[in-house]
Structure formats: C-alpha cells, structure tokens
Design a protein around this motif. Structure first.
Motif, PDB file in Angstrom:
ATOM      1  N   ILE A 268       8.299   1.444 -10.750  1.00  0.00           N
ATOM      2  CA  ILE A 268       9.603   2.086 -10.559  1.00  0.00           C
ATOM      3  C   ILE A 268       9.989   2.077  -9.086  1.00  0.00           C
ATOM      4  O   ILE A 268      11.114   1.705  -8.724  1.00  0.00           O
ATOM      5  N   VAL A 269       9.048   2.447  -8.219  1.00  0.00           N
ATOM      6  CA  VAL A 269       9.322   2.492  -6.782  1.00  0.00           C
ATOM      7  C   VAL A 269       9.600   1.085  -6.242  1.00  0.00           C
ATOM      8  O   VAL A 269      10.510   0.891  -5.434  1.00  0.00           O
ATOM      9  N   MET A 270       8.862   0.079  -6.718  1.00  0.00           N
ATOM     10  CA  MET A 270       9.073  -1.294  -6.245  1.00  0.00           C
ATOM     11  C   MET A 270      10.423  -1.855  -6.704  1.00  0.00           C
ATOM     12  O   MET A 270      11.070  -2.596  -5.962  1.00  0.00           O
ATOM     13  N   VAL A 271      10.837  -1.515  -7.898  1.00  0.00           N
ATOM     14  CA  VAL A 271      12.160  -1.957  -8.367  1.00  0.00           C
ATOM     15  C   VAL A 271      13.258  -1.344  -7.496  1.00  0.00           C
ATOM     16  O   VAL A 271      14.182  -2.035  -7.059  1.00  0.00           O
ATOM     17  N   ILE A 272      13.140  -0.054  -7.217  1.00  0.00           N
ATOM     18  CA  ILE A 272      14.127   0.611  -6.354  1.00  0.00           C
ATOM     19  C   ILE A 272      14.108   0.002  -4.958  1.00  0.00           C
ATOM     20  O   ILE A 272      15.161  -0.280  -4.376  1.00  0.00           O
TER      21      ILE A 272
ATOM     22  N   VAL B  42       0.842  -1.200   0.000  1.00  0.00           N
ATOM     23  CA  VAL B  42       0.000   0.000   0.000  1.00  0.00           C
ATOM     24  C   VAL B  42       0.879   1.252   0.000  1.00  0.00           C
ATOM     25  O   VAL B  42       0.664   2.183  -0.780  1.00  0.00           O
ATOM     26  N   ILE B  43       1.891   1.280   0.854  1.00  0.00           N
ATOM     27  CA  ILE B  43       2.769   2.448   0.941  1.00  0.00           C
ATOM     28  C   ILE B  43       3.481   2.688  -0.385  1.00  0.00           C
ATOM     29  O   ILE B  43       3.510   3.814  -0.896  1.00  0.00           O
ATOM     30  N   LEU B  44       4.035   1.627  -0.961  1.00  0.00           N
ATOM     31  CA  LEU B  44       4.730   1.773  -2.243  1.00  0.00           C
ATOM     32  C   LEU B  44       3.750   2.121  -3.359  1.00  0.00           C
ATOM     33  O   LEU B  44       4.114   2.821  -4.310  1.00  0.00           O
ATOM     34  N   GLY B  45       2.522   1.654  -3.265  1.00  0.00           N
ATOM     35  CA  GLY B  45       1.501   2.021  -4.242  1.00  0.00           C
ATOM     36  C   GLY B  45       1.157   3.500  -4.182  1.00  0.00           C
ATOM     37  O   GLY B  45       1.032   4.163  -5.215  1.00  0.00           O
TER      38      GLY B  45
END
Length: 95
Positions: free
Chosen positions: A81-85, A37-40
């Motif tokens: 992008i955020v999940m890959v990082i 949820v946070i990364l979303g």
C-alpha cells in the motif's frame, strides 16, 4: 541495549518486508535500497494498524512477534500500500 536492538530489528525487518513487497509488486519501482527499507518499515506499521482494525494485536503484535507468518503477511500488505502511494506521488512529481 533494548532500544538499540529494537531499532536494528526494525531496520532488518523493514528491509526484508520492503524487498518482499518489491518482488510481489508488478512493474518497475524507481527506488533505491534505503527507500525500500524506509517504505518497508512504514509499511509494517501500516500493516499493524490494518491488523488492529481487523481485531488483531495491531502494531503491538508486530513488536512482540515480528517473525510470525500473519505479521509478515500484514506487513507486506502494508508495504505494498505504501509503495503504491509512493509510486503515484513520485510519478506526479516527475510530470
């Protein structure tokens, strides 16, 4: 009630975007539901900035019309992008 509804909406949208991004992203992601949820939510904001750079409404467009197909697509791209990082940072921290 407007601010509370906005926060609840962002949590719901972030959860949905995070789940879509996790489903699209190959491999196993070692994160729980709250991190999804946070990364979303962060990904939706990143997607909004990307949309703004491409000439769209940016983050304001996400806030005005969070359920449009273009907004959802940009938010998913931002979440990916955020999940890959996050994945790179998590792997680096575990080594």
């Amino acid at each position: 009630m407007g601010l509370l509804w906005s926060i609840i909406s962002w949590i719901i949208i972030g959860g949905l975007i995070g789940l879509i991004a996790r489903a699209v992203m190959p491999g196993k992601q070692g994160m729980g539901f709250m991190m999804t949820v946070i990364l979303g939510v962060v990904g939706a904001i990143v997607g909004g900035f990307i949309g703004g750079l491409l000439g769209g409404d940016g983050v304001q467009g996400i806030m005005n019309n969070p359920w449009s197909l273009g907004t959802i697509l940009l938010a998913v791209i931002g979440a990916l992008i955020v999940m890959v990082i996050y994945g790179f940072l998590a792997r680096k921290a575990n080594k």
